[in-house]
Design an enzyme around this catalytic site. Structure first.
Site, PDB file in Angstrom:
ATOM      1  N   TYR A   4     -10.682 -68.303  12.780  1.00  0.00           N
ATOM      2  CA  TYR A   4     -10.150 -67.303  13.702  1.00  0.00           C
ATOM      3  C   TYR A   4      -9.110 -66.430  13.024  1.00  0.00           C
ATOM      4  O   TYR A   4      -8.663 -66.726  11.919  1.00  0.00           O
ATOM      5  CB  TYR A   4      -9.553 -67.971  14.952  1.00  0.00           C
ATOM      6  CG  TYR A   4      -8.198 -68.631  14.769  1.00  0.00           C
ATOM      7  CD1 TYR A   4      -8.046 -69.801  14.037  1.00  0.00           C
ATOM      8  CD2 TYR A   4      -7.058 -68.067  15.339  1.00  0.00           C
ATOM      9  CE1 TYR A   4      -6.803 -70.399  13.882  1.00  0.00           C
ATOM     10  CE2 TYR A   4      -5.807 -68.672  15.181  1.00  0.00           C
ATOM     11  CZ  TYR A   4      -5.684 -69.834  14.454  1.00  0.00           C
ATOM     12  OH  TYR A   4      -4.461 -70.416  14.297  1.00  0.00           O
ATOM     13  N   GLU A  62       5.553 -75.572   6.731  1.00  0.00           N
ATOM     14  CA  GLU A  62       5.522 -74.454   7.689  1.00  0.00           C
ATOM     15  C   GLU A  62       5.680 -75.036   9.074  1.00  0.00           C
ATOM     16  O   GLU A  62       5.953 -76.232   9.236  1.00  0.00           O
ATOM     17  CB  GLU A  62       4.222 -73.656   7.558  1.00  0.00           C
ATOM     18  CG  GLU A  62       2.957 -74.441   7.815  1.00  0.00           C
ATOM     19  CD  GLU A  62       1.680 -73.597   7.684  1.00  0.00           C
ATOM     20  OE1 GLU A  62       1.715 -72.396   8.002  1.00  0.00           O
ATOM     21  OE2 GLU A  62       0.655 -74.165   7.284  1.00  0.00           O
ATOM     22  N   LYS A 101      -7.644 -70.499   7.903  1.00  0.00           N
ATOM     23  CA  LYS A 101      -7.298 -70.318   9.320  1.00  0.00           C
ATOM     24  C   LYS A 101      -8.481 -70.766  10.176  1.00  0.00           C
ATOM     25  O   LYS A 101      -9.254 -69.951  10.693  1.00  0.00           O
ATOM     26  CB  LYS A 101      -6.912 -68.860   9.580  1.00  0.00           C
ATOM     27  CG  LYS A 101      -6.031 -68.677  10.810  1.00  0.00           C
ATOM     28  CD  LYS A 101      -5.317 -67.344  10.793  1.00  0.00           C
ATOM     29  CE  LYS A 101      -4.591 -67.031  12.090  1.00  0.00           C
ATOM     30  NZ  LYS A 101      -3.517 -67.941  12.442  1.00  0.00           N
ATOM     31  N   LEU A 112      -0.464 -71.882   5.517  1.00  0.00           N
ATOM     32  CA  LEU A 112      -1.237 -70.680   5.851  1.00  0.00           C
ATOM     33  C   LEU A 112      -0.539 -69.458   5.249  1.00  0.00           C
ATOM     34  O   LEU A 112       0.666 -69.273   5.459  1.00  0.00           O
ATOM     35  CB  LEU A 112      -1.341 -70.505   7.367  1.00  0.00           C
ATOM     36  CG  LEU A 112      -2.285 -69.359   7.729  1.00  0.00           C
ATOM     37  CD1 LEU A 112      -3.729 -69.818   7.667  1.00  0.00           C
ATOM     38  CD2 LEU A 112      -1.974 -68.757   9.074  1.00  0.00           C
TER      39      LEU A 112
HETATM   40  N1  PDD Z   1      -0.575 -68.483  14.058  1.00  0.00           N
HETATM   41  N2  PDD Z   1       1.178 -70.808   9.907  1.00  0.00           N
HETATM   42  C1  PDD Z   1       0.367 -71.248  10.901  1.00  0.00           C
HETATM   43  C2  PDD Z   1      -0.053 -72.679  10.895  1.00  0.00           C
HETATM   44  C3  PDD Z   1      -0.059 -70.347  11.905  1.00  0.00           C
HETATM   45  O1  PDD Z   1      -0.887 -70.769  12.870  1.00  0.00           O
HETATM   46  C4  PDD Z   1       0.397 -68.995  11.877  1.00  0.00           C
HETATM   47  C5  PDD Z   1      -0.023 -67.987  12.900  1.00  0.00           C
HETATM   48  C6  PDD Z   1       1.246 -68.590  10.829  1.00  0.00           C
HETATM   49  C7  PDD Z   1       1.753 -67.165  10.710  1.00  0.00           C
HETATM   50  O2  PDD Z   1       0.726 -66.292  10.296  1.00  0.00           O
HETATM   51  P1  PDD Z   1       0.754 -64.726  10.655  1.00  0.00           P
HETATM   52  O3  PDD Z   1       2.050 -64.190  10.197  1.00  0.00           O
HETATM   53  O4  PDD Z   1      -0.412 -64.172   9.930  1.00  0.00           O
HETATM   54  O5  PDD Z   1       0.623 -64.611  12.174  1.00  0.00           O
HETATM   55  C8  PDD Z   1       1.609 -69.526   9.867  1.00  0.00           C
HETATM   56  C9  PDD Z   1      -1.194 -67.583  15.012  1.00  0.00           C
HETATM   57  C10 PDD Z   1      -0.247 -66.572  15.573  1.00  0.00           C
HETATM   58  C11 PDD Z   1      -1.908 -68.411  16.054  1.00  0.00           C
HETATM   59  O6  PDD Z   1      -2.396 -69.474  15.705  1.00  0.00           O
HETATM   60  O7  PDD Z   1      -2.027 -67.957  17.203  1.00  0.00           O
END
Ligand code: PDD
Length: 295
Positions: free
Chosen positions: A37, A185, A153, A209
């Protein structure tokens, strides 16, 4: 009432009302969590860093050996059509691809004749209120129980779900994941710390991630001459940091001011958002209003 998901949604080449969008119970996303996703923020109806999000989508698909059902141009057309049809100026676009539905349950990949499932929808971008930002949020630390391809992801998010739920049950906004003594994280965010005026970011490895917001923050630090070090952060350093922030496409930059019940930081700033986090938030807002709202 404003709906959370705008109509129409996109499913397998068609735009249709959410209520009419059906997926087989044999879909491998449902049976195995066998899918990927992305979440793309949209400002003033312009998708932010869509190329980078689609690149990460491709990297994740490559990582799980799945063909991308749509070209970059086709994904962009889907995203733009969803944005246009939705009632909000600031949105988040969710994209999901799974390995489709075979006519039986078998762990190994289905035959090539089984088409993947591609789904996407728009919802309003929910931002953090000024009140919450002024105080910061609380977080807990938990052992990182995820698999070892956290750079992908994927929709198999059970370990993240359990970690976030544990945080919520303790009145906290996020769970920080500790593996082998290192903070990797958050359950759904990247984490930065500040020590003695230096911003410290964990490196992009297979155990984190690669956040799109993370990249923006590294760029803003470079642009503004903010001292920055990219290296692993130990649990002990996390606990003695002057500031701790969580970052993501939806949370932007949010100060963590209480960690495992203890105030973050020392002296006058203990338990409050710190000066560098406030500064980075402002840089991020300026960037958002000049660059992001232009696409
Ligand atoms: N999540 N690390 C994890 C485990 C995450 O699920 C996310 C983002 C991030 C930050 O990534 P970004 O800056 O690209 O949004 C880091 C999204 C928002 C979600 O799962 O809905």
């Amino acid at each position: 009432m404003t709906p959370y998901v705008a109509d129409p949604v996109y499913l397998n080449g068609r735009f249709l009302p959410l209520a009419e969008a059906g997926i087989s119970p044999l879909d491998r996303g449902f049976l195995y969590g066998d899918g990927v996703y992305e979440l793309i923020p949209v400002y003033s109806r312009r998708p932010f860093r869509i190329d980078e999000h689609l690149k990460r989508l491709q990297a994740t698909l490559d990582g799980i050996k799945m063909a991308n059902p749509l070209s970059v141009e086709a994904w962009k057309a889907v995203v733009l059509k969803l944005i246009e049809a939705a009632p909000w100026d600031d949105q988040s676009i969710y994209l999901q691809v799974t390995r489709g539905a075979d006519d039986k349950r078998d762990h190994a990949f289905p035959p090539a004749s089984v088409p993947p499932t591609a789904f996407a929808f728009a919802s309003p971008l929910v931002t953090t209120s000024a009140e919450v930002r002024a105080k910061g949020v609380s977080a807990i630390t938990v052992p990182d129980l995820r698999w070892s391809r956290c750079d992908l992801k994927v929709v198999s998010l059970l370990a993240n779900v359990l970690a976030r739920q544990q945080a919520v049950e303790q009145g906290c906004a996020e769970a920080l994941l500790i593996r082998d003594g290192l903070m990797k994280e958050g359950a759904a965010s990247n984490i930065f710390i500040v020590k003695d005026g230096v911003l410290i970011a964990p490196p992009k490895t297979h155990l984190m991630l690669p956040g799109i917001t993370y990249d923006v923050i590294l760029e803003l630090a470079a642009t503004h001459g903010q001292p920055l070090v990219v290296r692993e952060i130990t649990e002990a350093e996390l606990r003695s940091a002057d500031e701790v922030w969580m970052t993501s496409s939806t949370k932007e930059i949010l100060a963590i001011t209480t960690l495992d019940g203890q105030p973050v930081g020392n002296g006058a700033n203990a338990g409050l958002p710190g000066p560098l986090g406030n500064q980075m938030w402002q840089w991020y807002q300026d960037f958002k209003n000049t660059v992001m709202r232009k696409g």
